[in-house]
Design an enzyme around this catalytic site. Structure first.
Site, short mmCIF file in Angstrom:
data_model
loop_
_atom_site.label_atom_id
_atom_site.label_comp_id
_atom_site.label_asym_id
_atom_site.label_seq_id
_atom_site.Cartn_x
_atom_site.Cartn_y
_atom_site.Cartn_z
N CYS A 116 0.84 -1.21 0.00
CA CYS A 116 0.00 0.00 0.00
C CYS A 116 0.87 1.26 0.00
O CYS A 116 0.52 2.26 -0.64
CB CYS A 116 -0.92 0.03 1.22
SG CYS A 116 -2.38 -1.03 1.09
N CYS A 201 -7.45 -7.33 -3.19
CA CYS A 201 -7.66 -7.00 -1.77
C CYS A 201 -9.08 -6.57 -1.47
O CYS A 201 -9.34 -5.97 -0.42
CB CYS A 201 -6.68 -5.90 -1.35
SG CYS A 201 -4.97 -6.37 -1.55
N CYS A 226 -5.52 1.95 4.41
CA CYS A 226 -4.34 1.64 3.63
C CYS A 226 -3.20 2.62 3.91
O CYS A 226 -2.16 2.55 3.28
CB CYS A 226 -4.67 1.63 2.15
SG CYS A 226 -5.50 3.11 1.61
#
Ligand code: SF4
Length: 230
Positions: A116, A201, A226
């Protein structure tokens, strides 16, 4: 400008007026980041149809759903306005995938945050450089974590104001607005994807579950973010 002062300037105004006021107070320093979720599409519509001088920016992580690119394209065609795209640094992505493979994020929270950071957080940092106000589509009811935020905040770390114009909107308010204004939205939304991020995800949200429970579902905590929003 102090947060309290800014709150006073924005009180008793519509979303359009608040965005306009922010753009006047901070010329060329107001940025809106969209991931083309339903909330983001509402804000995009308000910015583009009112010709508000707010930068509209998206982060392309390289792992998005094709459906997200589809609504990105539809949005460009509908409004004929500029949407800036930020990509991750290709050398960092190459290094990550060469060393850890394409699905390292499933192995640990550290690996997930690393991915991320490379694909989202660092490109976001580039996008936010020099900005004074960051607009995003966060709503209070999306998670307990988000419910503790407020519609206007000052981010000490990033040194800018965060404005969440739809903070008090319910999901029904968002859906009605999108329908009433014929706004393009991600087709995955109708399949239960209430919060749509990267393809590997994200999965649909089961009825009655937290809005963001479909994100990083293999991690077991409520504060799943994130790194874009604290
Ligand atoms: Fe990587 Fe998943 Fe984060 Fe996207 S959401 S940047 S694929 S870990």
């Amino acid at each position: 400008m102090k947060l309290r002062e800014l709150k006073e300037q924005l009180s008793d105004k519509t979303i359009e007026e608040r965005l306009d006021t922010l753009a006047s107070l901070f010329p060329e320093q107001v940025i809106f980041t969209t991931s083309f979720g339903v909330e983001d599409q509402v804000i995009t519509e308000k910015i583009f149809t009112n010709n508000l001088p707010v930068r509209v920016v998206t982060l392309d992580t390289g792992r998005l759903f094709p459906e997200t690119h589809e609504v990105f394209s539809q949005t460009m065609i509908k409004y004929r306005k500029k949407i800036e795209v930020f990509f991750p640094d290709y050398l960092s992505v190459e290094k990550l995938v060469n060393e850890k493979g394409p699905f390292s994020f499933y192995d640990s929270i550290e690996n997930r945050k690393e991915c991320c950071r490379i694909r989202k957080v660092i490109p976001l940092r580039r996008a936010l450089a020099g900005m004074s106000v960051w607009v995003s589509g966060i709503r209070a009811e999306q998670s307990d974590n988000r419910g503790q935020m407020s519609d206007l905040e000052f981010d000490e770390e990033k040194k800018l104001f965060n404005f969440h114009p739809l903070f008090d909107w319910s999901l029904q308010d968002v859906e009605k607005y999108v329908k009433d204004n014929s706004i393009p939205y991600n087709s995955l939304y109708d399949k239960g994807y209430l919060s749509i991020g990267c393809e590997p995800c994200t999965r649909p949200v089961l009825k009655g579950n937290d809005f963001r429970s479909g994100r990083w579902w293999w991690e077991n905590s409520n504060g799943k973010e994130c790194g874009l929003h604290k």
